[in-house]
Design a protein around this motif. Structure first.
Motif, mmCIF file in Angstrom:
data_model
loop_
_atom_site.group_PDB
_atom_site.id
_atom_site.type_symbol
_atom_site.label_atom_id
_atom_site.label_comp_id
_atom_site.label_asym_id
_atom_site.label_seq_id
_atom_site.Cartn_x
_atom_site.Cartn_y
_atom_site.Cartn_z
ATOM 1 N N VAL A 135 -1.703 5.008 -10.684
ATOM 2 C CA VAL A 135 -3.111 5.350 -10.860
ATOM 3 C C VAL A 135 -4.013 4.123 -10.741
ATOM 4 C CG1 VAL A 135 -3.208 5.034 -13.370
ATOM 5 C CG2 VAL A 135 -4.652 6.783 -12.282
ATOM 6 N N ARG A 136 -3.455 2.937 -10.885
ATOM 7 C CA ARG A 136 -4.236 1.689 -10.921
ATOM 8 C C ARG A 136 -4.981 1.463 -9.607
ATOM 9 N NH1 ARG A 136 -0.117 -1.677 -12.062
ATOM 10 N NH2 ARG A 136 -0.466 -1.707 -14.311
ATOM 11 N N SER A 137 -6.256 1.116 -9.718
ATOM 12 C CA SER A 137 -7.066 0.785 -8.553
ATOM 13 C C SER A 137 -7.006 -0.713 -8.305
ATOM 14 C CB SER A 137 -8.522 1.206 -8.788
ATOM 15 O OG SER A 137 -9.396 0.477 -7.955
ATOM 16 N N MET A 138 -6.713 -1.111 -7.083
ATOM 17 C CA MET A 138 -6.691 -2.527 -6.749
ATOM 18 C C MET A 138 -8.106 -3.109 -6.792
ATOM 19 S SD MET A 138 -3.476 -3.217 -6.307
ATOM 20 C CE MET A 138 -3.141 -1.947 -7.563
ATOM 21 N N GLU A 139 -9.081 -2.341 -6.334
ATOM 22 C CA GLU A 139 -10.457 -2.843 -6.339
ATOM 23 C C GLU A 139 -10.974 -3.049 -7.759
ATOM 24 O OE1 GLU A 139 -13.152 -0.533 -4.039
ATOM 25 O OE2 GLU A 139 -12.114 -0.891 -2.136
ATOM 26 N N LEU A 140 -10.707 -2.106 -8.635
ATOM 27 C CA LEU A 140 -11.178 -2.228 -10.014
ATOM 28 C C LEU A 140 -10.453 -3.350 -10.746
ATOM 29 C CD1 LEU A 140 -11.553 1.523 -11.047
ATOM 30 C CD2 LEU A 140 -13.323 -0.067 -10.265
ATOM 31 N N ILE A 153 -1.872 -7.923 -12.335
ATOM 32 C CA ILE A 153 -0.854 -7.416 -11.413
ATOM 33 C C ILE A 153 -1.418 -7.232 -10.012
ATOM 34 C CG2 ILE A 153 0.531 -5.366 -10.900
ATOM 35 C CD1 ILE A 153 1.127 -5.187 -13.894
ATOM 36 N N ALA A 154 -2.658 -6.755 -9.913
ATOM 37 C CA ALA A 154 -3.248 -6.502 -8.603
ATOM 38 C C ALA A 154 -3.472 -7.780 -7.808
ATOM 39 C CB ALA A 154 -4.567 -5.755 -8.770
ATOM 40 N N THR A 155 -3.554 -8.917 -8.490
ATOM 41 C CA THR A 155 -3.796 -10.191 -7.806
ATOM 42 C C THR A 155 -2.719 -10.458 -6.761
ATOM 43 O OG1 THR A 155 -4.825 -11.058 -9.815
ATOM 44 C CG2 THR A 155 -4.134 -12.667 -8.147
ATOM 45 N N TYR A 156 -1.475 -10.112 -7.086
ATOM 46 C CA TYR A 156 -0.360 -10.433 -6.194
ATOM 47 C C TYR A 156 0.307 -9.204 -5.588
ATOM 48 C CZ TYR A 156 -1.001 -14.965 -8.336
ATOM 49 O OH TYR A 156 -1.556 -16.138 -8.767
ATOM 50 N N LEU A 157 -0.007 -8.021 -6.121
ATOM 51 C CA LEU A 157 0.673 -6.825 -5.633
ATOM 52 C C LEU A 157 0.439 -6.606 -4.144
ATOM 53 C CD1 LEU A 157 2.477 -4.538 -6.573
ATOM 54 C CD2 LEU A 157 0.440 -3.238 -7.195
ATOM 55 N N GLY A 158 -0.787 -6.818 -3.712
ATOM 56 C CA GLY A 158 -1.074 -6.631 -2.304
ATOM 57 C C GLY A 158 -0.393 -7.635 -1.400
ATOM 58 N N GLN A 159 -0.010 -8.778 -1.957
ATOM 59 C CA GLN A 159 0.682 -9.789 -1.158
ATOM 60 C C GLN A 159 2.158 -9.454 -0.977
ATOM 61 O OE1 GLN A 159 -0.169 -13.829 -2.443
ATOM 62 N NE2 GLN A 159 -2.195 -13.226 -3.190
ATOM 63 N N VAL A 160 2.755 -8.835 -1.987
ATOM 64 C CA VAL A 160 4.182 -8.502 -1.877
ATOM 65 C C VAL A 160 4.382 -7.137 -1.229
ATOM 66 C CG1 VAL A 160 4.801 -9.934 -3.841
ATOM 67 C CG2 VAL A 160 4.274 -7.531 -4.222
ATOM 68 N N ALA A 161 3.354 -6.280 -1.264
ATOM 69 C CA ALA A 161 3.439 -4.964 -0.642
ATOM 70 C C ALA A 161 2.105 -4.676 0.041
ATOM 71 C CB ALA A 161 3.759 -3.900 -1.687
ATOM 72 N N PRO A 162 1.989 -4.946 1.337
ATOM 73 C CA PRO A 162 0.703 -4.845 2.033
ATOM 74 C C PRO A 162 0.012 -3.491 1.922
ATOM 75 C CG PRO A 162 2.302 -6.004 3.388
ATOM 76 C CD PRO A 162 3.056 -5.474 2.202
ATOM 77 N N LYS A 163 0.758 -2.416 1.659
ATOM 78 C CA LYS A 163 0.120 -1.093 1.587
ATOM 79 C C LYS A 163 -0.954 -1.049 0.501
ATOM 80 C CE LYS A 163 3.095 1.255 -1.791
ATOM 81 N NZ LYS A 163 3.892 2.460 -2.059
ATOM 82 N N ARG A 165 -3.132 -3.176 -0.071
ATOM 83 C CA ARG A 165 -4.386 -3.769 0.417
ATOM 84 C C ARG A 165 -5.127 -2.838 1.365
ATOM 85 N NH1 ARG A 165 -1.178 -8.496 1.736
ATOM 86 N NH2 ARG A 165 -1.627 -8.099 3.929
ATOM 87 N N GLU A 166 -4.512 -1.753 1.758
ATOM 88 C CA GLU A 166 -5.087 -0.886 2.770
ATOM 89 C C GLU A 166 -6.143 0.044 2.178
ATOM 90 O OE1 GLU A 166 -1.780 1.117 4.456
ATOM 91 O OE2 GLU A 166 -0.904 -0.703 5.353
ATOM 92 N N PRO A 167 -7.220 0.292 2.900
ATOM 93 C CA PRO A 167 -8.245 1.223 2.423
ATOM 94 C C PRO A 167 -7.688 2.598 2.091
ATOM 95 C CG PRO A 167 -9.044 -0.010 4.323
ATOM 96 C CD PRO A 167 -7.587 -0.340 4.187
ATOM 97 N N ALA A 168 -6.655 3.015 2.816
ATOM 98 C CA ALA A 168 -6.066 4.332 2.556
ATOM 99 C C ALA A 168 -5.494 4.419 1.147
ATOM 100 C CB ALA A 168 -4.972 4.637 3.583
ATOM 101 N N PHE A 169 -4.940 3.312 0.661
ATOM 102 C CA PHE A 169 -4.392 3.320 -0.695
ATOM 103 C C PHE A 169 -5.520 3.510 -1.711
ATOM 104 C CE2 PHE A 169 -3.457 1.152 -4.685
ATOM 105 C CZ PHE A 169 -2.289 1.803 -5.057
#
Length: 380
Positions: A135-140, A153-163, A165-169
């Motif tokens: 449920v966690r929002s990367m933007e928030l 967690i969001a600081t590095y999550l997008g680096q280890v799993a590119p999905k 970082r995607e707008p679709a997520f």
């Protein structure tokens, strides 16, 4: 096709006029850190409906796919067994508890609206348990980092799993939050650690440790000659494993003598056996809550270092910061060194952790509190 089958099975159950034995709560559709099993133990007459098998947990469930299935049996399960079971449970349960964001029916692409509408028309209550990035929002969460200066967690999550970082997520996370607002009778989450697109009031995520898994044996702290330090990350980068390894190496070079054990992706029973002999557990350093493993470590009588902080996460009970050593990501080396230099602090800290577990996470205490919240939903 699945929807049509659910409707047909529903008509069949109603036409026969037969009902399964009354079920309190259906817990579905997958295991998350032992939560499904813990809920089943805490809620009398619950039914566990697992759509997938977990690689590291081997709890007993009421329904779970076999370990090895032929293609024909897989097809039979998806097109007959599961739609039929869903329809039967919808006609016999007071409520459904959904763990995470995964649909119970396999081929639904509508953020579970079909399932929720189907349950709602039958007067079935719907409860969500969110456990993290379901449920966690990367933007928030990035916004929270800017507000506080604290990586999360969001600081590095997008680096280890590119999905991530995607707008679709992010669009999906918005949809998950909107659907939760629309359909849930109750939502359990952590407001800050799992910042989400949820506008309504929520309940703190409960920890439900079985009483017999809480150890009061602290004999290993009587004479700590060579401390055992455990780190068991489920996802190393976002848990701060790089920080842990750097601290461990620096302290070894300074002459500190200890045993360091690092576990990753091993069976749950192996982790439990290591906890029983560990003095210090290095948990996670970008989260604002203890997580299930942090709670299990305190219940095993370990001193836990982690970044969880009641000053940041309002859903933690007041006084929580005394139960563990609050350790921000830049403090791992210094906090660990301080404990190694003053081993007399270990036992009192372990006792404080156990006291927190007994007050807030012991199943015999936390379970009735949870049940009272859920009972209010289904009272006539």
């Amino acid at each position: 096709m699945q929807r049509a089958l659910v409707g047909l099975f529903d008509l069949w159950f109603r036409a026969r006029g037969t009902r399964a034995p009354r079920i309190s709560w259906v817990i579905a559709p997958n295991e998350v850190a032992g939560t499904a099993a813990a809920l089943a133990r805490a809620l009398p007459n619950a039914f566990t409906f697992m759509r997938t098998r977990h690689p590291f947990y081997d709890f007993q469930y009421d329904y779970i796919p076999p370990a090895n299935q032929s293609p024909s049996s897989r097809a039979r399960r998806k097109w007959i067994s599961e739609p039929m079971l869903f329809a039967r449970l919808a006609n016999s349960a007071s409520g459904f508890i959904y763990l995470s964001h995964i649909p119970l029916l396999s081929f639904q692409q509508d953020e579970r609206r079909f399932e929720f509408n189907f349950l709602r028309r039958r007067g079935v209550k719907i409860v969500f348990f969110f456990t993290g990035s379901d449920v966690r929002s990367m933007e928030l969460m990035h916004q929270h980092e800017l507000e506080t200066g604290l990586p999360n967690i969001a600081t590095y999550l997008g680096q280890v799993a590119p999905k991530f970082r995607e707008p679709a997520f992010e669009r999906k996370q918005r949809a998950i939050g909107m659907v939760a607002d629309e359909f849930a009778d109750e939502i359990f989450t952590m407001r800050v650690d799992q910042r989400a697109y949820i506008d309504r009031e929520t309940q703190p995520y409960p920890y439900l440790l079985p009483d017999d898994e809480i150890s009061e044996d602290l004999e290993r702290f009587e004479a700590v000659e060579r401390p055992v330090i455990l780190h068991a990350p489920s996802s190393p980068i976002i848990k701060g494993t790089q920080l842990v390894r750097a601290a461990v190496e620096a302290l070894r070079r300074e002459g500190f003598d200890f045993e360091y054990v690092e576990l990753n992706r091993v069976p749950y029973e192996e982790v439990k056996s290591l906890l029983a002999r560990s003095h210090i557990v290095l948990n996670q350093f970008y989260a604002h809550v203890p997580g299930v493993f942090g709670v299990e470590a305190m219940a095993a009588g370990c001193v836990v270092l982690m970044s969880a902080d009641e000053q940041i996460e309002p859903d933690l009970p007041r006084g929580s910061n005394r139960a563990w050593v609050v350790t921000k990501h830049w403090e791992v080396y210094h906090q660990l060194k301080s404990l190694l230099e003053e081993p007399e602090r270990l036992r009192p800290q372990a006792e404080a952790g156990l006291a927190w577990i007994n007050e807030h996470a012991r199943a015999s205490v936390a379970g009735p509190k949870l049940q009272s919240v859920l009972d209010r939903l289904i009272e006539p």
